[in-house]
Scaffold this motif. Structure first.
Motif, PDB file in Angstrom:
ATOM      1  N   ARG A 121      16.995 -21.993  39.007  1.00  0.00           N
ATOM      2  CA  ARG A 121      17.854 -21.058  39.738  1.00  0.00           C
ATOM      3  C   ARG A 121      17.223 -20.654  41.069  1.00  0.00           C
ATOM      4  O   ARG A 121      17.886 -20.559  42.094  1.00  0.00           O
ATOM      5  N   HIS A 122      15.907 -20.405  41.011  1.00  0.00           N
ATOM      6  CA  HIS A 122      15.162 -20.004  42.197  1.00  0.00           C
ATOM      7  C   HIS A 122      15.317 -21.060  43.292  1.00  0.00           C
ATOM      8  O   HIS A 122      15.635 -20.751  44.441  1.00  0.00           O
ATOM      9  N   ALA A 123      15.124 -22.333  42.892  1.00  0.00           N
ATOM     10  CA  ALA A 123      15.234 -23.435  43.848  1.00  0.00           C
ATOM     11  C   ALA A 123      16.652 -23.524  44.400  1.00  0.00           C
ATOM     12  O   ALA A 123      16.856 -23.760  45.604  1.00  0.00           O
ATOM     13  N   VAL A 125      18.904 -21.102  44.712  1.00  0.00           N
ATOM     14  CA  VAL A 125      19.197 -20.004  45.631  1.00  0.00           C
ATOM     15  C   VAL A 125      18.517 -20.231  46.982  1.00  0.00           C
ATOM     16  O   VAL A 125      19.106 -20.013  48.038  1.00  0.00           O
ATOM     17  N   LEU A 126      17.264 -20.722  46.939  1.00  0.00           N
ATOM     18  CA  LEU A 126      16.543 -20.940  48.193  1.00  0.00           C
ATOM     19  C   LEU A 126      17.147 -22.102  48.974  1.00  0.00           C
ATOM     20  O   LEU A 126      17.108 -22.124  50.206  1.00  0.00           O
ATOM     21  N   ALA A 127      17.715 -23.068  48.254  1.00  0.00           N
ATOM     22  CA  ALA A 127      18.380 -24.182  48.932  1.00  0.00           C
ATOM     23  C   ALA A 127      19.637 -23.678  49.634  1.00  0.00           C
ATOM     24  O   ALA A 127      19.991 -24.139  50.718  1.00  0.00           O
ATOM     25  N   MET A 128      20.288 -22.699  49.006  1.00  0.00           N
ATOM     26  CA  MET A 128      21.508 -22.153  49.585  1.00  0.00           C
ATOM     27  C   MET A 128      21.196 -21.233  50.764  1.00  0.00           C
ATOM     28  O   MET A 128      21.906 -21.219  51.762  1.00  0.00           O
ATOM     29  N   PHE A 129      20.104 -20.479  50.650  1.00  0.00           N
ATOM     30  CA  PHE A 129      19.705 -19.568  51.733  1.00  0.00           C
ATOM     31  C   PHE A 129      18.277 -19.904  52.175  1.00  0.00           C
ATOM     32  O   PHE A 129      17.338 -19.201  51.803  1.00  0.00           O
ATOM     33  N   PRO A 130      18.120 -20.955  52.976  1.00  0.00           N
ATOM     34  CA  PRO A 130      16.767 -21.406  53.366  1.00  0.00           C
ATOM     35  C   PRO A 130      15.964 -20.306  54.054  1.00  0.00           C
ATOM     36  O   PRO A 130      14.740 -20.279  53.985  1.00  0.00           O
ATOM     37  N   ARG A 131      16.684 -19.398  54.710  1.00  0.00           N
ATOM     38  CA  ARG A 131      15.954 -18.365  55.448  1.00  0.00           C
ATOM     39  C   ARG A 131      15.166 -17.450  54.511  1.00  0.00           C
ATOM     40  O   ARG A 131      14.144 -16.893  54.893  1.00  0.00           O
ATOM     41  N   LEU A 132      15.651 -17.292  53.298  1.00  0.00           N
ATOM     42  CA  LEU A 132      14.939 -16.452  52.328  1.00  0.00           C
ATOM     43  C   LEU A 132      13.616 -17.096  51.943  1.00  0.00           C
ATOM     44  O   LEU A 132      12.638 -16.418  51.621  1.00  0.00           O
ATOM     45  N   LYS A 133      13.585 -18.430  51.973  1.00  0.00           N
ATOM     46  CA  LYS A 133      12.386 -19.157  51.571  1.00  0.00           C
ATOM     47  C   LYS A 133      11.211 -18.803  52.488  1.00  0.00           C
ATOM     48  O   LYS A 133      10.088 -18.617  52.029  1.00  0.00           O
ATOM     49  N   GLU A 134      11.518 -18.689  53.792  1.00  0.00           N
ATOM     50  CA  GLU A 134      10.453 -18.362  54.756  1.00  0.00           C
ATOM     51  C   GLU A 134       9.970 -16.926  54.579  1.00  0.00           C
ATOM     52  O   GLU A 134       8.912 -16.558  55.058  1.00  0.00           O
ATOM     53  N   GLU A 147      20.054 -11.140  56.708  1.00  0.00           N
ATOM     54  CA  GLU A 147      19.143 -11.671  55.696  1.00  0.00           C
ATOM     55  C   GLU A 147      19.175 -10.822  54.434  1.00  0.00           C
ATOM     56  O   GLU A 147      19.100 -11.337  53.326  1.00  0.00           O
ATOM     57  N   GLN A 148      19.316  -9.502  54.632  1.00  0.00           N
ATOM     58  CA  GLN A 148      19.402  -8.616  53.467  1.00  0.00           C
ATOM     59  C   GLN A 148      20.646  -8.925  52.650  1.00  0.00           C
ATOM     60  O   GLN A 148      20.621  -8.914  51.422  1.00  0.00           O
ATOM     61  N   GLN A 149      21.746  -9.194  53.334  1.00  0.00           N
ATOM     62  CA  GLN A 149      22.972  -9.529  52.619  1.00  0.00           C
ATOM     63  C   GLN A 149      22.811 -10.856  51.877  1.00  0.00           C
ATOM     64  O   GLN A 149      23.257 -11.002  50.740  1.00  0.00           O
ATOM     65  N   MET A 150      22.152 -11.813  52.528  1.00  0.00           N
ATOM     66  CA  MET A 150      21.886 -13.087  51.861  1.00  0.00           C
ATOM     67  C   MET A 150      21.022 -12.868  50.624  1.00  0.00           C
ATOM     68  O   MET A 150      21.240 -13.474  49.574  1.00  0.00           O
ATOM     69  N   LEU A 151      20.035 -11.980  50.770  1.00  0.00           N
ATOM     70  CA  LEU A 151      19.166 -11.671  49.634  1.00  0.00           C
ATOM     71  C   LEU A 151      19.976 -11.032  48.504  1.00  0.00           C
ATOM     72  O   LEU A 151      19.793 -11.374  47.329  1.00  0.00           O
ATOM     73  N   ALA A 152      20.885 -10.129  48.877  1.00  0.00           N
ATOM     74  CA  ALA A 152      21.695  -9.464  47.850  1.00  0.00           C
ATOM     75  C   ALA A 152      22.545 -10.482  47.097  1.00  0.00           C
ATOM     76  O   ALA A 152      22.657 -10.438  45.869  1.00  0.00           O
ATOM     77  N   VAL A 153      23.135 -11.428  47.841  1.00  0.00           N
ATOM     78  CA  VAL A 153      23.944 -12.466  47.198  1.00  0.00           C
ATOM     79  C   VAL A 153      23.037 -13.385  46.374  1.00  0.00           C
ATOM     80  O   VAL A 153      23.334 -13.700  45.218  1.00  0.00           O
ATOM     81  N   GLY A 154      21.912 -13.781  46.980  1.00  0.00           N
ATOM     82  CA  GLY A 154      20.975 -14.657  46.272  1.00  0.00           C
ATOM     83  C   GLY A 154      20.456 -14.016  45.001  1.00  0.00           C
ATOM     84  O   GLY A 154      20.362 -14.663  43.958  1.00  0.00           O
ATOM     85  N   ARG A 155      20.163 -12.724  45.073  1.00  0.00           N
ATOM     86  CA  ARG A 155      19.672 -12.012  43.898  1.00  0.00           C
ATOM     87  C   ARG A 155      20.720 -12.014  42.794  1.00  0.00           C
ATOM     88  O   ARG A 155      20.415 -12.227  41.624  1.00  0.00           O
ATOM     89  N   ALA A 156      21.982 -11.798  43.195  1.00  0.00           N
ATOM     90  CA  ALA A 156      23.063 -11.816  42.202  1.00  0.00           C
ATOM     91  C   ALA A 156      23.192 -13.211  41.589  1.00  0.00           C
ATOM     92  O   ALA A 156      23.427 -13.350  40.388  1.00  0.00           O
ATOM     93  N   LEU A 157      23.012 -14.246  42.431  1.00  0.00           N
ATOM     94  CA  LEU A 157      23.158 -15.622  41.919  1.00  0.00           C
ATOM     95  C   LEU A 157      22.054 -15.972  40.928  1.00  0.00           C
ATOM     96  O   LEU A 157      22.223 -16.850  40.082  1.00  0.00           O
ATOM     97  N   MET A 158      20.908 -15.288  41.043  1.00  0.00           N
ATOM     98  CA  MET A 158      19.795 -15.562  40.126  1.00  0.00           C
ATOM     99  C   MET A 158      20.186 -15.309  38.672  1.00  0.00           C
ATOM    100  O   MET A 158      19.573 -15.821  37.755  1.00  0.00           O
ATOM    101  N   SER A 159      21.210 -14.481  38.468  1.00  0.00           N
ATOM    102  CA  SER A 159      21.634 -14.222  37.094  1.00  0.00           C
ATOM    103  C   SER A 159      22.710 -15.220  36.662  1.00  0.00           C
ATOM    104  O   SER A 159      23.257 -15.081  35.573  1.00  0.00           O
ATOM    105  N   GLU A 160      23.000 -16.209  37.493  1.00  0.00           N
ATOM    106  CA  GLU A 160      24.053 -17.197  37.209  1.00  0.00           C
ATOM    107  C   GLU A 160      25.322 -16.515  36.738  1.00  0.00           C
ATOM    108  O   GLU A 160      25.738 -16.687  35.589  1.00  0.00           O
ATOM    109  N   PRO A 161      25.945 -15.736  37.614  1.00  0.00           N
ATOM    110  CA  PRO A 161      27.139 -15.024  37.182  1.00  0.00           C
ATOM    111  C   PRO A 161      28.290 -15.988  36.928  1.00  0.00           C
ATOM    112  O   PRO A 161      28.330 -17.084  37.495  1.00  0.00           O
TER     113      PRO A 161
END
Lengths: 241, 324
Positions: A121-123, A125-134, A147-161
């Motif tokens: 999942r981590h990989a 999310v980072l593939a979807m939002f490369p900027r978070l990876k940096e 970036e914060q909004q991307m993080l919020a979406v990425g964080r939600a995706l980590m739970s595989e909704p």
């Protein structure tokens, strides 16, 4: 009304209402989302859009019913709703500013206890939002709004909704960033994720959504088929009644 | 109050950090060598380090507020005092029973009280402290009321007791270090991240499936455990206990230490405990103006290091960047 006879419902909301003390913030609302559908909830400030999202999630006291794939979602138990696969990206993002980006993502998968699945999942999310990876080791508070909004979406995706609720992701962002984020949401939707997208910026969202509900003063004023909205004026008509 | 970066994580290798630790080490060495009154001051600071480290888990990490942790210190302290003097228990089992009592109390009290937020939570916890104080005063058959209990034996196991001042100092240093290390471990764990998430945004945490109410209660109980241990250590170190020992001044003192040291940091509680213990002593030469000088020093610290002494390395780094 679009025919939904052949598709299955992922989320059904029946007579859902919420009140803060004596103020009825949300009058009984009925709505549904089909599997793989992106549904927009539009409406002016104070129409009850955020209350509706919080009510579905079970964050506020409510009356009425929410069913997820036919199963009753327990009320006032957001953890149970999250475990079912209903995840909310709250208004104002709700990122944990003092923690790092990596820690924020970890908290998204808080209910998960499987290292390999986590890595996958981590990989993703980072593939979807490369900027978070940096920015993984940076504190979330030091990120830009986008970036914060991307993080919020990425964080939600980590739970595989199974269904993602987004409460005004465009709030306070530059037009270019909004477009980037909406494009990601469209991508997720094409991959099969069901989404409820709450927005004030109707024109942008209607390009993306398969259906839209218009909320005004705490109740649903109309259900819109975005394809039938030909002009901005027509939408304004809806807004103003 | 949101600097959750530990002094170790962020300031590692920083000259200001090493200077602070160096000064602390030099002070301890000096105290150890000269002995006397300063040893008692330092012992007191180390016991408070345990208490404030626990309070920091609840207030700093989890973002809640408690004016009632003196209650848990009192439960720990009185359990140790009563069981070792009246019933002739060994200090260790007495301390453990006090710890269990504090945990049980924190569970029973925390469950309803932690529904409150902000000032209301502060008032409710304040009440817990006052109730335990009243019990300590009124339950004379056990606590001996205002008279207090004296003749509490020193810490030890069996025939081995830590009787000398220097040995107790070393022991308390080990305990305080363990308290800090365990707090750092908690902060870095899954549990700790849930605590910090609850502090950051309760609704966002709940929307992610984190059971905020449960984690608040867990943090409350963990911090109560630290307080109970500190209470036990205190009565064994001093050999005497009375209700006044665990009164409101203890709350004020621990809050001052927490904020002066740096809330939310790992090193903050220790720095705060040492500074706040030593500061009044170092102003002794001012005689009548001692309290005035102490107050002024506090104000200066909080103006120039608003996030506490633990944030000094960060501040000095920023200052250096600006001047470079």
């Amino acid at each position: 009304m679009i025919s939904t006879a052949t598709t299955t419902r992922i989320l059904e909301v029946e007579g859902l209402s919420a009140r803060y003390g004596h103020v009825e913030a949300l009058r009984p609302v009925d709505l549904h989302v089909d599997e793989g559908e992106l549904v927009a909830v539009l409406g002016p400030n104070g129409a009850g859009k955020s209350t509706l999202m919080n009510a579905i999630m079970g964050l506020v006291p409510t009356q009425g019913r929410v069913r997820f794939r036919g199963r009753e979602v327990p009320r006032r138990a957001p953890a149970a709703a999250a475990a079912l696969g209903i995840v909310l990206v709250p208004e104002g993002r709700g990122i944990f500013a003092p923690m790092t980006v990596a820690e924020n993502l970890e908290l998204g998968a808080y209910l998960l206890n499987d290292r390999h699945e986590y890595a996958r999942r981590h990989a993703r999310v980072l593939a979807m939002f490369p900027r978070l990876k940096e920015r993984l080791s940076q504190t979330a508070g030091s990120l830009s709004g986008g970036e914060q909004q991307m993080l919020a979406v990425g964080r939600a995706l980590m739970s595989e909704p199974k269904i993602l609720l987004l409460d005004e992701p465009s709030l306070g962002l530059a037009p270019r960033i909004i477009e980037e984020i909406l494009q990601k949401l469209g991508e997720l939707n094409r991959q099969g994720l069901s989404i409820i997208l709450v927005e004030q910026k109707a024109p942008l969202v209607l390009k993306l959504a398969q259906r839209a509900y218009l909320l005004s003063v705490g109740s649903i004023a109309a259900e819109i088929d975005p394809r039938t909205i030909k002009s901005h004026d027509e939408l304004v008509q809806y807004y103003l009644g | 109050m949101n600097s959750f970066n530990t002094i170790w994580a962020k300031g590692r290798g920083d000259r200001a950090t090493w200077l602070l630790w160096g000064l602390a080490a030099a002070f301890v060495a000096y105290t150890f060598a000269t002995g006397g009154y300063l040893i008692a001051v330092l012992q007191f600071a180390l016991i408070y380090t345990v208490l404030v480290t626990g309070l920091n888990i609840f207030m700093g990490f989890t973002g809640q507020v408690s004016f009632g942790h003196n209650a848990f210190a009192a439960i720990g302290g009185y359990s140790s005092a009563v069981l070792t003097t009246t019933y002739g228990w060994e200090p260790l089992p007495a301390c453990l029973l006090g710890l269990a009592g504090a945990l049980a109390c924190a569970l029973v009290v925390g469950y309803p009280v932690l529904r409150l937020r902000g000032h209301y939570l502060a008032m409710a916890t304040l009440a817990i402290g006052l109730i335990v104080y009243e019990v300590a005063v009124q339950w004379q058959s056990v606590t001996q009321g205002y008279m207090g209990i004296s003749g509490i034996p020193p810490i030890g196991i069996g025939s081995f007791t830590i009787a000398s001042d220097r040995a107790l100092l070393v022991f308390l240093m080990i305990v305080a270090a363990l308290a800090m290390l365990s707090a750092a471990g908690i902060r870095r764990s899954r549990l700790g991240r849930a605590f910090v998430a609850a502090a950051g945004s309760e609704d966002a945490a709940r929307a992610l499936g984190i059971d905020v109410a449960r984690y608040k209660l867990t943090a409350f109980m963990i911090s109560a455990a630290y307080a109970a241990i500190a209470g036990s250590l205190f009565v064994h170190a001093v050999g005497f206990v009375s209700p006044e020992v665990f009164g409101l001044p203890m709350v004020v003192m621990s809050f001052t230490m927490l904020y002066v040291g740096g809330i939310g940091t790992i090193a903050g509680p220790a720095l705060g405990a040492i500074i706040i213990s030593v500061l009044p002593e170092s102003f002794r030469t001012f005689k009548d103006y001692q309290d005035l000088a102490y107050g002024a020093a506090l104000i200066v610290i909080l103006i120039y290091a608003p996030r506490g002494l633990a944030s000094l390395p960060e501040l000095s780094a920023r200052w250096r960047r600006r001047s470079a």
